[in-house]
Each structure stands twice: as C-alpha cells, then as structure tokens.
Design a protein around this motif. Sequence first.
Motif, PDB file in Angstrom:
ATOM      1  N   SER A 342      30.853  51.820 -24.081  1.00 13.38           N
ATOM      2  CA  SER A 342      29.579  51.619 -24.768  1.00 13.38           C
ATOM      3  C   SER A 342      28.746  50.637 -23.977  1.00 13.38           C
ATOM      4  CB  SER A 342      29.819  51.078 -26.185  1.00 13.38           C
ATOM      5  OG  SER A 342      28.620  50.584 -26.754  1.00 13.38           O
ATOM      6  N   GLN A 343      27.498  50.998 -23.682  1.00 14.43           N
ATOM      7  CA  GLN A 343      26.629  50.076 -22.965  1.00 14.43           C
ATOM      8  C   GLN A 343      26.464  48.783 -23.758  1.00 14.43           C
ATOM      9  OE1 GLN A 343      23.441  47.753 -21.904  1.00 14.43           O
ATOM     10  NE2 GLN A 343      23.123  49.033 -23.685  1.00 14.43           N
ATOM     11  N   SER A 344      26.095  48.904 -25.020  1.00 14.60           N
ATOM     12  CA  SER A 344      25.803  47.717 -25.830  1.00 14.60           C
ATOM     13  C   SER A 344      27.050  47.017 -26.332  1.00 14.60           C
ATOM     14  CB  SER A 344      24.941  48.118 -27.034  1.00 14.60           C
ATOM     15  OG  SER A 344      25.686  48.941 -27.924  1.00 14.60           O
ATOM     16  N   GLY A 345      28.131  47.769 -26.488  1.00 14.65           N
ATOM     17  CA  GLY A 345      29.317  47.202 -27.121  1.00 14.65           C
ATOM     18  C   GLY A 345      29.179  47.087 -28.627  1.00 14.65           C
ATOM     19  N   GLU A 346      28.141  47.714 -29.188  1.00 15.84           N
ATOM     20  CA  GLU A 346      27.885  47.640 -30.627  1.00 15.84           C
ATOM     21  C   GLU A 346      27.771  49.008 -31.280  1.00 15.84           C
ATOM     22  OE1 GLU A 346      28.121  44.854 -32.042  1.00 15.84           O
ATOM     23  OE2 GLU A 346      27.616  43.324 -30.548  1.00 15.84           O
ATOM     24  N   THR A 347      27.916  50.091 -30.529  1.00 18.33           N
ATOM     25  CA  THR A 347      27.745  51.433 -31.069  1.00 18.33           C
ATOM     26  C   THR A 347      28.650  51.634 -32.282  1.00 18.33           C
ATOM     27  OG1 THR A 347      27.321  52.173 -28.814  1.00 18.33           O
ATOM     28  CG2 THR A 347      27.684  53.872 -30.477  1.00 18.33           C
ATOM     29  N   ALA A 348      28.064  51.962 -33.434  1.00 19.55           N
ATOM     30  CA  ALA A 348      28.804  51.928 -34.693  1.00 19.55           C
ATOM     31  C   ALA A 348      30.017  52.848 -34.691  1.00 19.55           C
ATOM     32  CB  ALA A 348      27.859  52.284 -35.837  1.00 19.55           C
ATOM     33  N   ASP A 349      29.836  54.103 -34.277  1.00 19.97           N
ATOM     34  CA  ASP A 349      30.946  55.057 -34.305  1.00 19.97           C
ATOM     35  C   ASP A 349      32.064  54.642 -33.349  1.00 19.97           C
ATOM     36  OD1 ASP A 349      29.811  56.965 -36.145  1.00 19.97           O
ATOM     37  OD2 ASP A 349      28.419  57.505 -34.558  1.00 19.97           O
ATOM     38  N   THR A 350      31.678  54.152 -32.181  1.00 20.87           N
ATOM     39  CA  THR A 350      32.674  53.752 -31.188  1.00 20.87           C
ATOM     40  C   THR A 350      33.429  52.521 -31.651  1.00 20.87           C
ATOM     41  OG1 THR A 350      31.141  54.599 -29.515  1.00 20.87           O
ATOM     42  CG2 THR A 350      33.021  53.349 -28.730  1.00 20.87           C
ATOM     43  N   LEU A 351      32.723  51.593 -32.275  1.00 20.59           N
ATOM     44  CA  LEU A 351      33.369  50.401 -32.810  1.00 20.59           C
ATOM     45  C   LEU A 351      34.345  50.775 -33.921  1.00 20.59           C
ATOM     46  CD1 LEU A 351      33.662  47.338 -32.942  1.00 20.59           C
ATOM     47  CD2 LEU A 351      31.620  47.261 -34.391  1.00 20.59           C
ATOM     48  N   ALA A 352      33.969  51.710 -34.767  1.00 24.04           N
ATOM     49  CA  ALA A 352      34.874  52.169 -35.830  1.00 24.04           C
ATOM     50  C   ALA A 352      36.125  52.812 -35.242  1.00 24.04           C
ATOM     51  CB  ALA A 352      34.147  53.148 -36.744  1.00 24.04           C
ATOM     52  N   ALA A 353      35.976  53.579 -34.155  1.00 22.01           N
ATOM     53  CA  ALA A 353      37.126  54.188 -33.495  1.00 22.01           C
ATOM     54  C   ALA A 353      38.054  53.128 -32.911  1.00 22.01           C
ATOM     55  CB  ALA A 353      36.660  55.143 -32.402  1.00 22.01           C
ATOM     56  N   LEU A 354      37.457  52.087 -32.328  1.00 24.83           N
ATOM     57  CA  LEU A 354      38.254  50.978 -31.785  1.00 24.83           C
ATOM     58  C   LEU A 354      39.082  50.337 -32.892  1.00 24.83           C
ATOM     59  CD1 LEU A 354      38.939  48.832 -29.578  1.00 24.83           C
ATOM     60  CD2 LEU A 354      36.876  47.619 -30.309  1.00 24.83           C
ATOM     61  N   ARG A 355      38.451  50.059 -34.010  1.00 21.72           N
ATOM     62  CA  ARG A 355      39.167  49.421 -35.116  1.00 21.72           C
ATOM     63  C   ARG A 355      40.248  50.336 -35.683  1.00 21.72           C
ATOM     64  NH1 ARG A 355      33.589  46.792 -37.596  1.00 21.72           N
ATOM     65  NH2 ARG A 355      33.652  44.898 -36.308  1.00 21.72           N
ATOM     66  N   TYR A 356      39.973  51.630 -35.698  1.00 16.49           N
ATOM     67  CA  TYR A 356      40.980  52.601 -36.150  1.00 16.49           C
ATOM     68  C   TYR A 356      42.210  52.533 -35.248  1.00 16.49           C
ATOM     69  CZ  TYR A 356      42.956  57.158 -37.474  1.00 16.49           C
ATOM     70  OH  TYR A 356      43.791  58.160 -37.898  1.00 16.49           O
ATOM     71  N   ALA A 357      41.992  52.521 -33.936  1.00 19.27           N
ATOM     72  CA  ALA A 357      43.107  52.462 -32.993  1.00 19.27           C
ATOM     73  C   ALA A 357      43.890  51.156 -33.147  1.00 19.27           C
ATOM     74  CB  ALA A 357      42.593  52.607 -31.559  1.00 19.27           C
ATOM     75  N   LYS A 358      43.174  50.056 -33.335  1.00 24.52           N
ATOM     76  CA  LYS A 358      43.841  48.764 -33.496  1.00 24.52           C
ATOM     77  C   LYS A 358      44.698  48.733 -34.764  1.00 24.52           C
ATOM     78  CE  LYS A 358      41.935  44.874 -32.354  1.00 24.52           C
ATOM     79  NZ  LYS A 358      42.763  44.509 -31.193  1.00 24.52           N
ATOM     80  N   SER A 359      44.271  49.474 -35.787  1.00 20.70           N
ATOM     81  CA  SER A 359      45.066  49.516 -37.019  1.00 20.70           C
ATOM     82  C   SER A 359      46.407  50.211 -36.799  1.00 20.70           C
ATOM     83  CB  SER A 359      44.281  50.219 -38.132  1.00 20.70           C
ATOM     84  OG  SER A 359      44.204  51.622 -37.906  1.00 20.70           O
ATOM     85  N   PHE A 360      46.522  51.000 -35.708  1.00 20.22           N
ATOM     86  CA  PHE A 360      47.778  51.641 -35.334  1.00 20.22           C
ATOM     87  C   PHE A 360      48.489  50.883 -34.207  1.00 20.22           C
ATOM     88  CE2 PHE A 360      45.691  55.027 -37.594  1.00 20.22           C
ATOM     89  CZ  PHE A 360      46.718  55.741 -38.190  1.00 20.22           C
ATOM     90  N   ASN A 361      47.998  49.672 -33.921  1.00 18.45           N
ATOM     91  CA  ASN A 361      48.593  48.797 -32.896  1.00 18.45           C
ATOM     92  C   ASN A 361      48.540  49.396 -31.493  1.00 18.45           C
ATOM     93  OD1 ASN A 361      49.341  46.706 -34.757  1.00 18.45           O
ATOM     94  ND2 ASN A 361      51.033  48.014 -35.434  1.00 18.45           N
ATOM     95  N   LEU A 362      47.533  50.233 -31.223  1.00 18.94           N
ATOM     96  CA  LEU A 362      47.356  50.736 -29.866  1.00 18.94           C
ATOM     97  C   LEU A 362      46.784  49.643 -28.970  1.00 18.94           C
ATOM     98  CD1 LEU A 362      47.888  53.651 -30.825  1.00 18.94           C
ATOM     99  CD2 LEU A 362      45.927  54.344 -29.431  1.00 18.94           C
ATOM    100  N   LYS A 363      47.147  49.683 -27.714  1.00 20.14           N
ATOM    101  CA  LYS A 363      46.494  48.829 -26.726  1.00 20.14           C
ATOM    102  C   LYS A 363      45.067  49.332 -26.572  1.00 20.14           C
ATOM    103  CE  LYS A 363      47.249  45.719 -23.294  1.00 20.14           C
ATOM    104  NZ  LYS A 363      47.896  44.412 -23.488  1.00 20.14           N
ATOM    105  N   THR A 364      44.089  48.410 -26.568  1.00 21.77           N
ATOM    106  CA  THR A 364      42.688  48.817 -26.500  1.00 21.77           C
ATOM    107  C   THR A 364      41.956  48.069 -25.399  1.00 21.77           C
ATOM    108  OG1 THR A 364      42.062  47.168 -28.168  1.00 21.77           O
ATOM    109  CG2 THR A 364      42.566  49.387 -28.963  1.00 21.77           C
ATOM    110  N   ALA A 365      41.015  48.758 -24.791  1.00 20.27           N
ATOM    111  CA  ALA A 365      40.126  48.156 -23.794  1.00 20.27           C
ATOM    112  C   ALA A 365      38.710  48.607 -24.092  1.00 20.27           C
ATOM    113  CB  ALA A 365      40.530  48.563 -22.387  1.00 20.27           C
ATOM    114  N   ALA A 366      37.756  47.720 -23.882  1.00 22.73           N
ATOM    115  CA  ALA A 366      36.339  48.036 -24.115  1.00 22.73           C
ATOM    116  C   ALA A 366      35.588  47.920 -22.801  1.00 22.73           C
ATOM    117  CB  ALA A 366      35.742  47.089 -25.153  1.00 22.73           C
ATOM    118  N   LEU A 367      35.031  49.029 -22.341  1.00 22.23           N
ATOM    119  CA  LEU A 367      34.206  49.043 -21.132  1.00 22.23           C
ATOM    120  C   LEU A 367      32.758  48.923 -21.580  1.00 22.23           C
ATOM    121  CD1 LEU A 367      34.342  49.481 -17.996  1.00 22.23           C
ATOM    122  CD2 LEU A 367      33.808  51.873 -18.461  1.00 22.23           C
ATOM    123  N   VAL A 368      32.174  47.745 -21.373  1.00 22.95           N
ATOM    124  CA  VAL A 368      30.868  47.438 -21.956  1.00 22.95           C
ATOM    125  C   VAL A 368      29.978  46.732 -20.942  1.00 22.95           C
ATOM    126  CG1 VAL A 368      31.756  47.284 -24.314  1.00 22.95           C
ATOM    127  CG2 VAL A 368      31.706  45.245 -22.876  1.00 22.95           C
TER     128      VAL A 368
END
Length: 604
Positions: A342-368
């Motif tokens: 995400s360019q802004s790092g604030e895109t609502a749908d993408t942020l929701a997907a990130l939080r969904y993945a974190k709820s499953f304890n996935l390793k996450t990275a944000a390219l912003v």
Amino acid sequence: MCGIVGIIGYKPVSDRLVTGLRRLEYRGYDSAGIAVLDGQTILRRRAKGKIANLHDKLISDPIDGHSGIAHTRWATHGAPTEDNAHPHQAGRVAVVHNGIIENYAEIRDALAHRKFESETDTEVAAHLIDEALVNGATPRDAVASALAQFRGAYALGILIEGAEDEIFCARHGSPLAIGVGDGEMYLGSDAMALAPLTNKLIYLEEGDWAVLRKTSVEIFDKDDTPVERPVTVVAFTDEIADKGQYPHYMLKEIHEQPETLSRTLSHYLDPIEMRVDMPDGLDFAAIDRVIIVACGTAYYAGMVAKYMFEQIAGLAVDIDIASEFRYRDPVLSPKSLMIVVSQSGETADTLAALRYAKSFNLKTAALVNVMTSTMAREADIALPIKAGPEIGVASTKAFTSQTCALATLAVGAAFARGHIDADTAAAHCRDLATLPQRVVEALLCSDDIAQVAATLIDAKSIFFLGRGPMVPIALEGALKLKEISYIHAEGYAAGELKHGPIALIETGTPVIIIAPDDALFEKTVSNLQEVAARGARIILLTDAKGADAAKGLSKTIVTLPTATPLCAPIIQAIGQQLLAYHTAVTLGTDVDQPRNLAKSVTVE
C-alpha cells in the motif's frame, strides 16, 4: 480519501485551515468546509467542488476564530452537495469525519425526534453528542458516550460550543494524527496537512480519542483509560508542494522515477557486495508460501512479484485483492508470509486483511511508502519503498518502487532458499542496479508516445495485451488510461483474447500490445496477428530486438530500452504511464485529480 485539519491556538485559524486543506487536495474530494469557534459560537462555511469555491465564500463572507476544524469530503453517503459537505452541525456540536459509521441508520432512527439536514452518516455523530449535552452530560462525557455507540470506521474532529478551549478527536479504522506546536495543537488525517505547522506528531492508535488544548493533549484508549503516546519528529520537505517545471504532479512524478528507484535500490541492495540486504526478521528459508494482498495499482505490483518469486526463488505466491481476501475464509499455513502492499499504508481493505492474518499468527510484512502509517506500525516487518510523497492520484513512482522492492526481495529469497548461488544473485543485483539509467532512457520516448496518444482520443474502447509478467503491466496500463482519460480500457492476458473478448474487436479498435523480446515474444506476436486479422489497429510497445522482429506487423511501434526479465516490467510500465498521461492531457481532463477518485481509500 476525505481529509481533516484542526487547529486550536492563540491566533486566527481560518487561513491556515484552508492552507491545510489545499495540501490534502491530492487525496481526492468533491466538497470542502470549515467551522470555527468565534468566542462561544460555531460558525461554518461550506462549498461544493474545489477548495477555491470555499476560499471565495470566505472572502465574501469571512469567519474566524482561535480554534477550528476543516474537511475535504469524498462522497459516500449522499451526493456531493453543500448540504452534505462537512462540517456538520447539530445544536452546540460541529463534526468532521473520515470513514463510515455503519450503524448510522440505527442511530438516526433513535434520534428521529431531531431534525437532520443532510443525507450523510456523519451527521448522526453531531446529533448524538448534542443529545447527550442537552441531557446534562459534560462535553467530555458526551463525546465518550457517543464513541461507545459507533460501529464502523471513523476519524473525527469535534468542536463544542461552551468548550471553546478544547477540540475533541477520535480514530477507529481511519488514520489521525495530533500535531504539537508552540502554544498551539493541531489535528490532521495526513501528516502532509500539518507540515507547515509542526514536525512533531502524535499518532493515535486504534480506538484512541483525545482532548486537545492550546498547550496540552489528553489521550484515552478504547476503554477510556488515560494513556501516553510518543511524539514522533517527522522530516518534511516543501519540494513536494511545487510542480516545478512540470504542468502536472503526475508528469513530475513520472520523471522522478530514476531518483526514486535509486532510493529504493539503495535501501535493499549492498552496492559493494552486490547482494540483497535482507530486512531484519525476514527469513525466506523458513517460509513455504508468500501471500501478497493489495488493491488497485499495488495489486498489479504484487502480480508482477508473483512471477519473480516463483521463477527466481521457486517460492509459491498467492496474490489477493484485499477487499475479497478475508471474505473467502482463506486457508492459511503457519509457514506463510503475508506481504501487504500500500502506498499510503492506510488502505482500509488492505489494513483489514493484515489484521485478519495477524489474528491467525501469520508472519506479516507491510511494503509501504509511509513508514509512520498504521500498516507499518502494525505489521511484524515494515518495508519502505522510499518513493517520497506522491501527489498525483494515479500512482506512478510508487508502483515502480513497489515492484522494484519486491524484485530485490525475490532475489534475496532465491539466495536464502538456496535456489540460486551467490554469483547468480550478484548478477541479478547488478541488473537491478542499472534500472534507474534504463528508466532515464525510457523517459526519452515521451514525445513518440505523445504522438501515439493523440491518435487514441476518439477511441470508444482500448485493449491492452501482454503475456507472462507483461499481463499485470497490461492491466496496469488499462487502469492508468481509465483513471485519468476516462476512456474505457481493458487489460488481458493475450492468450485469453480468443476465449471471448476478441468478439469486441472491430475495424480500427486500438490494441496496445506490450511485448519486449522475451521467452513469450513469439506467442504474443501470434496473438497480435489474431487481432490484426480482425481489423484492430496495433500499437506495439517493445524493445529494439522486438521492434526489428515485428517490422511489417504493426504500423505503430514504440521502442523502449532493452531490459532483462527482472527489469523489463518496470521499463514497460513507464511506457504505459506516459501513454495514459499524454492521452489525458490531449483530452483536457484533470490529470492530478481525476473525477470520483481518491488517493488513499480509507473506507471499505
């Protein structure tokens, strides 16, 4: 999307509020307004359309005070009219709001005894707070009780008559920052709006709300518990506010790409050892799958990266549209890595997907592009693209920097997994290091591409075709053209055209074929001949070898610099950007702020 600015201080605020809104114009909007506290009375001015219309109103009918809130609105609930423009007022309360209050209808029904003046979800916030005040609540308690009743996403700025020394604010799902000044405090949905005022920012966390005064701020968490949030000193540059020699920000940003790609590469590549500097905490040897999630142009950067990771690193990649990801109940492996882009790092749908993945304890990275963004703060690993602020709504330099950063990570992953040796990795790194110079050469094709663009302005539909990594470049090319020229365009995998879409080809239909000389060039040329046989007007974007091989197959050939498979998608993307830009300019559209679009989509 919508933008918020707020100031509480010791001198008049109206002019500075409007200046802050102007710095948010790039986000996209269709109305604007301000509200100020003049003594104990709220005064408002609102206007449909551009901020210039609001400015004219303030000249003919001025208002001012020492505290105020301002807003640019991108219409969601209700048409872009003055009545629907923010700030909204009910009784003693004025509110500006980014996001969507999803249970607004329920709240509005409960307040049916009150008179509503707009079609918006936002107005219920002003009424709900004012209702509590009428019933004897203090301003602070009224705000807290209202926040407890909202469902959805919001960033709020609130003025209350009788609380002239305070501005209230809150965030849940939409970004909001507090600026710390000398005898003043500020509020902004975007750090850029606050750049002329302060470089000291406090980023509110999810569920936080706050009370701003001239020299202090009280912050409360979602449980109304007082909390401290750190002050971050942010480096700003005024250079971004000036188009310089260029007529549009978009063209400036296209021409900045040699520099921005250099910055991206300098972060990820060791220029002496010619190896990838793998970010801390990122071990591709321990990963069996990468999940890339993004929206729009960032999604196409992820599609290009899928080819790179799978072909170079032998690492399986899923690519998902963020707005669909969590709704299909994806099967997630604990050894997967999710990369949100995400360019802004604030895109609502993408942020929701990130939080969904974190709820499953996935390793996450944000390219912003914004390292102080919510995604950068919430992901396990924050990956910068170093593109600098991008003002044009249609992404250019952010896309190429995203693609470049992902390419370096693919090379790093290939080496970490033992899929390539050190010499091969170094060769890939040397190849990437030449990318900025190749982009300089690609930009020299601008005049040739402008001549092609002039022939497209009467087209009803334009098709973009590619194969392999050029498929996402075709999709991105079509998106760019649609965004800023308003010409209908579609991108396809060239081999899919005969499975239905070829029925739309008729005599004179422009078909733009993206085909550098690569392993799939001959197959792409076969598809070229298929559409040419149906009367299509072929425009071929290729390289020197491809141009030589395609002589006689197309009357219009644009020859871009030769590049290896790792760099070719970016070089061809430059051609698509220039084609869209010159077409839009010829048509006279608003290149930097195309209709109906917003730079940062912060609502679902």
